[in-house]
Motif scaffolding. Sequence first.
Motif, PDB file in Angstrom:
ATOM      1  N   ARG A   1      -6.076  -2.599  -5.831  1.00  0.00           N
ATOM      2  CA  ARG A   1      -6.681  -0.712  -5.735  1.00  0.00           C
ATOM      3  C   ARG A   1      -5.713   0.185  -6.435  1.00  0.00           C
ATOM      4  NH1 ARG A   1      -9.865  -4.227  -6.613  1.00  0.00           N
ATOM      5  NH2 ARG A   1     -11.848  -5.133  -5.119  1.00  0.00           N
ATOM      6  N   ARG A   2      -6.600   1.051  -7.201  1.00  0.00           N
ATOM      7  CA  ARG A   2      -5.529   2.160  -7.888  1.00  0.00           C
ATOM      8  C   ARG A   2      -6.334   3.832  -7.599  1.00  0.00           C
ATOM      9  NH1 ARG A   2      -2.810  -2.047 -11.571  1.00  0.00           N
ATOM     10  NH2 ARG A   2      -4.850  -3.116 -11.971  1.00  0.00           N
TER      11      ARG A   2
ATOM     12  N   ILE B   1      -1.244  13.954  -6.706  1.00  0.00           N
ATOM     13  CA  ILE B   1      -1.982  13.346  -7.858  1.00  0.00           C
ATOM     14  C   ILE B   1      -2.420  12.669  -7.771  1.00  0.00           C
ATOM     15  CG2 ILE B   1      -0.879  14.520  -9.708  1.00  0.00           C
ATOM     16  CD1 ILE B   1       0.034  11.007 -10.139  1.00  0.00           C
ATOM     17  N   TYR B   2      -4.278  11.247  -7.566  1.00  0.00           N
ATOM     18  CA  TYR B   2      -4.786  10.855  -7.163  1.00  0.00           C
ATOM     19  C   TYR B   2      -4.193   9.259  -7.499  1.00  0.00           C
ATOM     20  CZ  TYR B   2      -8.457   8.284  -6.209  1.00  0.00           C
ATOM     21  OH  TYR B   2      -9.456   6.998  -5.408  1.00  0.00           O
ATOM     22  N   ASP B   3      -3.228   8.942  -6.266  1.00  0.00           N
ATOM     23  CA  ASP B   3      -2.375   7.926  -7.153  1.00  0.00           C
ATOM     24  C   ASP B   3      -2.173   6.961  -6.032  1.00  0.00           C
ATOM     25  OD1 ASP B   3      -0.268   6.740  -8.705  1.00  0.00           O
ATOM     26  OD2 ASP B   3       0.731   7.323  -8.091  1.00  0.00           O
ATOM     27  N   LYS B   4      -3.424   6.580  -5.079  1.00  0.00           N
ATOM     28  CA  LYS B   4      -3.099   5.640  -3.805  1.00  0.00           C
ATOM     29  C   LYS B   4      -3.102   4.424  -4.783  1.00  0.00           C
ATOM     30  CE  LYS B   4      -7.919   5.241  -3.351  1.00  0.00           C
ATOM     31  NZ  LYS B   4      -9.683   5.427  -2.380  1.00  0.00           N
ATOM     32  N   SER B   5      -2.356   3.370  -4.188  1.00  0.00           N
ATOM     33  CA  SER B   5      -2.060   1.957  -4.321  1.00  0.00           C
ATOM     34  C   SER B   5      -2.542   0.825  -3.423  1.00  0.00           C
ATOM     35  CB  SER B   5      -0.888   1.777  -5.606  1.00  0.00           C
ATOM     36  OG  SER B   5      -0.905   0.186  -5.783  1.00  0.00           O
ATOM     37  N   ASP B   6      -3.593  -0.222  -3.750  1.00  0.00           N
ATOM     38  CA  ASP B   6      -3.254  -1.025  -2.532  1.00  0.00           C
ATOM     39  C   ASP B   6      -3.487  -2.709  -3.641  1.00  0.00           C
ATOM     40  OD1 ASP B   6      -4.265  -2.490   0.001  1.00  0.00           O
ATOM     41  OD2 ASP B   6      -5.849  -0.824   0.495  1.00  0.00           O
ATOM     42  N   SER B   7      -2.999  -3.575  -2.792  1.00  0.00           N
ATOM     43  CA  SER B   7      -2.536  -4.549  -3.881  1.00  0.00           C
ATOM     44  C   SER B   7      -2.510  -5.640  -2.051  1.00  0.00           C
ATOM     45  CB  SER B   7      -1.193  -4.477  -4.628  1.00  0.00           C
ATOM     46  OG  SER B   7      -1.485  -5.602  -5.137  1.00  0.00           O
TER      47      SER B   7
ATOM     48  N   ARG C   1       1.018  -0.601  -0.096  1.00  0.00           N
ATOM     49  CA  ARG C   1       0.033   0.408   0.328  1.00  0.00           C
ATOM     50  C   ARG C   1       1.020   1.114   0.064  1.00  0.00           C
ATOM     51  NH1 ARG C   1      -3.756   0.152   4.926  1.00  0.00           N
ATOM     52  NH2 ARG C   1      -4.558  -1.704   4.381  1.00  0.00           N
ATOM     53  N   ASP C   2       0.198   2.475  -0.688  1.00  0.00           N
ATOM     54  CA  ASP C   2       1.181   3.541  -0.330  1.00  0.00           C
ATOM     55  C   ASP C   2       0.172   4.376  -1.651  1.00  0.00           C
ATOM     56  OD1 ASP C   2       1.715   3.656  -3.577  1.00  0.00           O
ATOM     57  OD2 ASP C   2       3.215   2.190  -3.586  1.00  0.00           O
ATOM     58  N   GLN C   3       0.713   5.664  -1.056  1.00  0.00           N
ATOM     59  CA  GLN C   3      -0.008   6.775  -1.635  1.00  0.00           C
ATOM     60  C   GLN C   3       0.513   6.829  -3.634  1.00  0.00           C
ATOM     61  OE1 GLN C   3      -2.736   7.944  -0.874  1.00  0.00           O
ATOM     62  NE2 GLN C   3      -2.535   6.984   0.564  1.00  0.00           N
TER      63      GLN C   3
END
Length: 674
Positions: free
Chosen positions: A252-253, A219-225, A212-214
């Motif tokens: 989810r990105r 910019i809207y760039d969150k990531s959750d895997s 997970r990171d931002q």
Amino acid sequence: MSLSLSRRALSATLAGLLVAPQVTAASDPLEAEAPFFEELPTVLSASRLPQALNEAPGAVTVLDRDFIRATGYRDLARVLRLVPGMQVGQERGHRHWVTYHGLSSDYPAELQVLIDGRSVYTPNTFGGADWSALPITLDEVERIEVVRGTNSNAYGANAFLGVINIITRHTSQDRGSSAAFNLGNRGIVDTRLTWTGGNESMGTRLSFASSRDQGFEHIYDKSDSQTVNLRTDYRLNGQDELTLRAGFNRSRRGQGYDDTLFDNNGLRTSSTDNSTVHLTWRRTLSEDEEWLLNFYNNHDNTREAWVASGLPALDILVPLNRNRSSDRTNLELQHRFALNDAARMVWGLETRRDMVHSPFLFMDGDPPTQYLYRAFSNLDWHLSKDWQLNLGGLLEKDGARVPQFSPRAFINWQVAQGHTLRAGYARAWQQSNTFNLYSSLRVYEPTTGTLVAWPYLPSHALRTPHVDTIEAGYLGRFRPLDTTVDVRLFRERIEDFMVRRTLVSPAGNLPLPLYTTQFVNLDTPVILNGVEYQIQTHPWAGGEIRFNHSLTQRNTTSTAVSQRTSPYTLSASWLQEYDGGWTTTVSVLRIGSLAGGDGYVPGYEYMSKPYTTADVRIAKRLHIGQNPAEISLNAINLGSRHQEIADRSEQVMHPEGPVNYAPRMVWLGLTMGL
């Protein structure tokens, strides 16, 4: 430095390298050093035959497990920056543009990407490999073999300019449990748990990873895997082994920008589920003969929807989506054997089915199910002690297209012990991705059904691109400083290269003034001439230095295509072990100006400027109780701020500066046995 000057310098260097072995070839001391020269790794991906690196038909870079771990990187794509000729960039944190010699569109499709021989190239509309959604964890990787050059004769379409084969560890190599954790800025929180158990006849590995990171700043760039993987190796008897691999990834990105034209690339969250089942039967009759049967199924499903604001004056709100799913089923039979003491051969048959579903992107109906059939063969023939011939060919039938033949011929000459020259020719055909052929995207105002934009037209008349590659190379081992030098000179001539062009909408003027586009073939060839080399040396105790450099001359009538290839790339890595269990790794990367694809919205030009960046890792091995552990401090994108790949339409709206600087990311890591 100009390309011509670099060529002269390289020619002088090569001349020196090639003259030196001739002086000492007949001396007894060199013969005594034979074990040193035999330490070259064995590679599998160049011809489907196990070969020492100096016997492979072409240039191959091997990234082993120790090197991958030493980088400290959190994702596989970043590791590939340390391969000569690879051009890798990020438009945002979770989206990697991975190419060999550039050229590609927004979704690179000129490289075949494999995991244990299983293609992870997705037929899911846009093509390419989704690097952030691969169902694999870094801890499973034994090594990565990168075939730098056309390899369609072994792996068919999409091995157009090269192959990346990610090879995972056998369950007999590790037993027990381990855990890893990362915690850092930009919201970095990673967890990985692995258990491996079994006995002599059967082993099982189960792993779980969460990342997970931002992502990029501003910019809207969150990531959750999350990734779950299972591998089981079952030895039935002395000859037969079954291997089951099953994996699942859920990602989810964050996507888009908050001020794009008509919100056509507006803010949204994409959700991707990616799963695979891969079953292998291996019968080993002897060291020189083996049968292999592979079956796999890949499935991915993406949900990505948002609302475009349209023209406020017309009060138009338009729901958009890129929802899509695909299913790939593949069956392959392979047989390798020795013809005699001097020649080995491998042949095989393969069949594949691809299915794609995306109602919005294919408004004329889903593309037809694609069936692919292949027959391939490779011959490795030692003509004499010093001369070796590699011949290969693949016949491929893809859908309704006429069968295509991909040949390759290579000759390797061992000039002296530890010094090999190679030269060869290969042809490859590129499979057109589903979206290029069948996209029929139209946008309607939902309440009235009025057509407001027509972004894509299908391209049923596309010709199949092909590339003819001529290359020459040198691989040498030097006793001083334990040094390996690998040089590749290449000429890649691509006919019928695919580009995206703008044209007048068939419906005339529409309320939303967006371009209508279609994929077409260039009428003139694209030619890449260049040189790349890698040097790996151990100049002092505990130290290792890797240096990679590539120079590419682009010849094409299309400026836009030329801008997709950087004229040069360079990387240098220094790995050092110290007393007391301390280790450090420093990598410096330099890349020239690069457009990176053809842009989300056509008609806009922008190239990112050349940049230099550095990555650093400091680690300490220790014990926590009775368990081995390692704690590390990791940092990437150090030095001056830089932009790698831009969304062109968004960037044109902000001439004041880059909209997506690559951020400095720093994290603490802990790995330990349990």
